[in-house]
Design an enzyme around this catalytic site. Structure first.
Site, short mmCIF file in Angstrom:
data_model
loop_
_atom_site.label_atom_id
_atom_site.label_comp_id
_atom_site.label_asym_id
_atom_site.label_seq_id
_atom_site.Cartn_x
_atom_site.Cartn_y
_atom_site.Cartn_z
N GLU A 144 8.35 -5.78 -8.37
CA GLU A 144 6.92 -5.06 -8.32
C GLU A 144 6.56 -4.18 -9.37
O GLU A 144 5.76 -4.26 -9.88
CB GLU A 144 7.22 -3.95 -6.89
N THR A 152 -10.37 -12.98 -5.29
CA THR A 152 -9.13 -12.39 -5.51
C THR A 152 -8.23 -12.87 -4.49
O THR A 152 -6.82 -12.46 -4.60
CB THR A 152 -9.13 -10.73 -5.73
#
Length: 783
Positions: free
Chosen positions: A363, A470
């Site tokens: 992340e 997206t």
């Protein structure tokens, strides 16, 4: 995404050290078919278990095989409740993946399940952005496919139920836009609207990335209100940009004041830029293109640092964090759409290097602390890197990106496949798993992998102005589906802004318009006889074919080991990143789950050198992460195509301790700003050194003595007063640059040095000679 014809018009790519050699593209089509089927099987492994154990909940927990919906007991658990609204999320989000895979029966069954079981009169407090991109986007895409005869997936008797549900859900989100600024609140209750909502902070991406879905809904229904609120929110954010044309990551929806001064291309701002360009592509409105052009110019001027895009202060432009996040891996794909393929290839390579270090995209990864370290070490099966890899392949047709995709699939199989799907990785270094499989894994990650391998998929050859949202939902403005009262604007055309999008190296790009990647050579034997290039177990290429590939490869490993072959990037470039950011490979073998050869042999992605450089051992275990080649990148014995001429335009040696000069046996090694890792070797005075500078004198017309060297430089100053007209000085020479042997002299345009610790100092003398620690570098010249 722009269709093939339009994408080809802007397709351009940087060709590195090695020239193109036509006809040497190394990826068998038969193996590609196996990878496509493996990806399809991965989808159905997840999909079938969701339908059996998860539906009608939003997700299936892949390890425990239990359904999961919102956390009603803890409304503040936004990690779940922002996304899970008890409306069968995975079902809705995955419908068009079934279409991409050609499963018409599955698509029709999914639509019928939505019609029967899904409704939105729920007390769920959900995030406006996530609900829009996953649910409204999924419903709209399904409606378009179910309705349009031209797309080949029309459902007999379908009467617009998906569009009706999308309208109902959008109406329930509309109260969020009721703010003085027009910037929507982040969350809304589907039944009660802004019921007791007191949180006014929202992220830029969440508030500004709604145009594609809401504009499509308006065009399909003829009701302008949806597009109007999304456009107002987008431009309300853009109007609050700083003098640098930069927007921040967090803003107050009520006051319009920025709450965070940080800006970047990753989390909390990413899709704002994406929707700026894609809204222009879909709607043909040049206002959006103007925003993207100004923003992209600002991004490259203020955030780009060599290979990656840093997080900066939106007012001063100063770097304020030294990490990049997994969400920013989408950015190379956006650069493809902008036509800046040179920049896209470089930024993609950063995330490929991260993937190869951790078998996932953690992340957050800090490129400074500890020489490349994790800040947030989980990998939630995110699609962004997969998306960019797919986009680059469609634009360039370079087999390198097929290999990258196969590596991704191989790692997903080895690390995350469990009983009822694929589990998120809690810690990429240990392989510990979380019992979570978000809907985007089926909607995006596996969809982009499938479309990468399914090179002939109809959507890969669609030259309309459709875009992937997206959330990877294909959206299009189809005139045949527009409501009679809807507006049809002019589609994408020429623009005064399109010419001003900043691109790298405009004189060093080529257009690629044909798909030649699946051709091996003109030798029909290599095209037709499988036994020629696979061994009897189909686990590795034959020695004959391996040697053939090595001899014809346009870009090969610095060893004779099997590796990828690319028209775009070189392993020298790949290893430049090592020198710049000091990647580490801390993953243990225990982080890979398969233990036997039989288990590994189940998957095409594990079965061939064409698909994965990390191959199973004899006992079936998978080796820990390692470099693509076994030799260190600057090993003096590395064999490769030699660099006769190396023009490093800007060599800059940073001053931070991680980048300072290091002792490597008898050699010194330094990493330069542009990513080259340069190894220096002291000359052996007892051996003849062909690269030593020779200095000689002459008398100028004025009678003054001048001293010349082998580079053509001259000076009024002697080399410490040489005693003879021709002398040889001790010193150093550059041995390798990025693992590539230097057989000649290196001439650079500019070399700068900031203070090094201790005596680690580069000096550039008046005649262009360079010294390191007081010793001449005899084959390096500045001029």
């Amino acid at each position: 995404m722009v269709g093939r014809r339009k994408l080809a018009a802007v397709a351009a790519i940087f060709i590195s050290f090695v020239a193109l050699l036509p006809g040497s593209y190394a990826f068998p089509k038969a193996h590609l078919e196996r990878l496509k089927q493996e990806t399809k099987d991965a989808f159905y492994h997840s999909w079938s278990h969701y339908l059996h154990y998860g539906f009608p909940e939003d997700e299936v927990a892949p390890i425990s095989c239990l359904g999961r919906g919102s956390d009603r007991a803890n409304p503040d658990n936004i990690g779940l409740n922002d996304v899970l609204g008890d409306f069968s999320l995975t079902l809705i989000d995955s419908m068009d993946t079934l279409v991409m895979m050609g499963d018409q029966a599955g698509f029709e069954a999914a639509v019928k399940k939505v019609e029967r079981f899904v409704q939105f009169d729920l007390p769920s407090r959900v995030q406006v952005f996530e609900t829009t991109i996953r649910v409204i986007g999924g419903l709209l895409s399904a409606h378009i496919y179910a309705s349009s005869p031209a797309l080949g997936h029309q459902i007999p008797g379908y009467k617009g139920s998906m569009l009706s549900l999308a309208v109902d859900l959008a109406d329930r989100l509309m109260p969020a836009f009721d703010t003085p600024t027009g910037i929507p609140l982040a969350r809304v209750n589907l039944r009660h609207g802004k019921y007791r909502e007191n949180i006014t902070e929202t992220c830029t991406a969440g508030a500004g990335s709604l145009v594609l879905e809401f504009a499509t809904l308006s065009r399909l229904t003829g009701d302008d209100k949806y597009e109007a609120v999304a456009r107002r929110a987008f431009f309300a954010i853009w109007e609050r940009r700083t003098a640098l044309d930069i927007v921040g990551t967090s803003i107050d929806a009520m006051s319009g004041l920025w709450l965070s001064a940080m800006s970047g291309v990753g989390a909390s701002v990413d899709s704002f830029y994406e929707y700026a360009l894609k809204s222009y592509i879909l709607l043909g409105d040049e206002q959006f293109l103007e925003v993207f052009t100004l923003a992209y110019t600002a991004i490259k001027e203020n955030m780009l640092d060599g290979w990656l895009y840093k997080n900066i202060h939106m007012v001063t432009g100063h770097v304020i964090t030294t990490w990049i996040d997994a969400l920013a891996a989408f950015f190379p794909g956006l650069q493809v759409l902008a036509g800046d393929l040179n920049a896209a290839a470089k930024s993609h390579l950063v995330y490929y290097k991260i993937w190869m270090s951790y078998a996932g995209t953690p992340e957050r990864w800090n490129y400074v602390v500890g020489g490349g370290s994790l800040e947030l070490g989980w990998y939630g099966l995110r699609p962004e890197f997969v998306e960019s890899n797919y986009m680059l392949y469609r634009a360039t047709k370079d087999p390198f990106y097929l290999h990258v995709g196969a590596q991704i699939l191989s790692d997903l199989q080895s690390r995350t496949r469990v009983a009822c799907g694929y589990a998120s990785i809690h810690d990429v270094t240990t392989g510990e798993l979380d019992d979570r499989m978000e809907s985007f894994f089926l909607s995006e990650t596996l969809k982009y992998l499938y479309l990468l391998f399914d090179v002939d998929n109809p959507i890969n050859n669609d030259d309309s102005n459709f875009v992937f949202s997206t959330e990877a939902h294909p959206l299009r403005i189809d005139a045949n589906l527009l409501n009679s009262t809807g507006r049809m604007t002019n589609l994408r055309g020429q623009s005064q802004y399109s010419k001003s999008i900043p691109r790298q190296d405009p004189n060093a790009i080529v257009e690629t318009t044909t798909d030649r990647v699946l051709e091996f050579s003109n030798d029909e034997a290599f095209l037709t006889d499988k036994s020629t290039y696979f061994d009897e177990n189909d686990m590795a290429i034959s020695e004959e074919y391996r040697n053939y590939l090595i001899s014809t490869a346009t870009c090969q490993s610095v060893t004779d080991q099997d590796s990828f072959y690319s028209r775009i990037t070189s392993w020298g470039e790949f290893y430049h990143l090592d020198g710049l950011y000091n990647f580490t490979s801390p993953i243990s073998d225990r982080s890979f789950r398969f233990a036997t050869a039989d288990e590994n042999r189940r998957f095409a992605s594990h079965s061939s050198n064409f698909s994965s450089n990390v191959r199973p051992r004899v006992d079936g275990s998978v080796a820990s992460r390692r470099a693509i080649i076994d030799l260190p990148p600057t090993d003096p014995n590395a064999r490769s195509t030699p660099l006769q001429k190396a023009s490093i335009l800007e060599v800059f040696f940073p001053s931070d301790r991680q980048s300072s000069i290091e002792q490597r046996g008898q050699d010194l090694e330094a990493s330069s700003f542009d990513g080259h890792r340069v190894r220096f070797r002291r000359l052996d005075l007892h051996k003849e050194e062909p690269y030593v500078n020779t200095v000689y004198q002459d008398e100028s017309s004025s009678g003054a003595t001048r001293y010349h060297n082998s580079f053509g430089g001259s000076s009024d100053l002697p080399y410490d007063s040489p005693s003879t007209a021709s002398s040889t000085r001790p010193g150093m020479r550059i041995l390798t640059i990025g693992g590539i042997k230097v057989l000649g002299n290196v001439k650079v345009r500019n070399l700068m040095s900031r203070r090094f610790y201790d005596q680690e100092v580069f000096e550039v003398l008046r005649d262009g000679r360079v010294r390191l620690r007081g010793e001449d570098i005899v084959n390096l010249m500045v001029g």
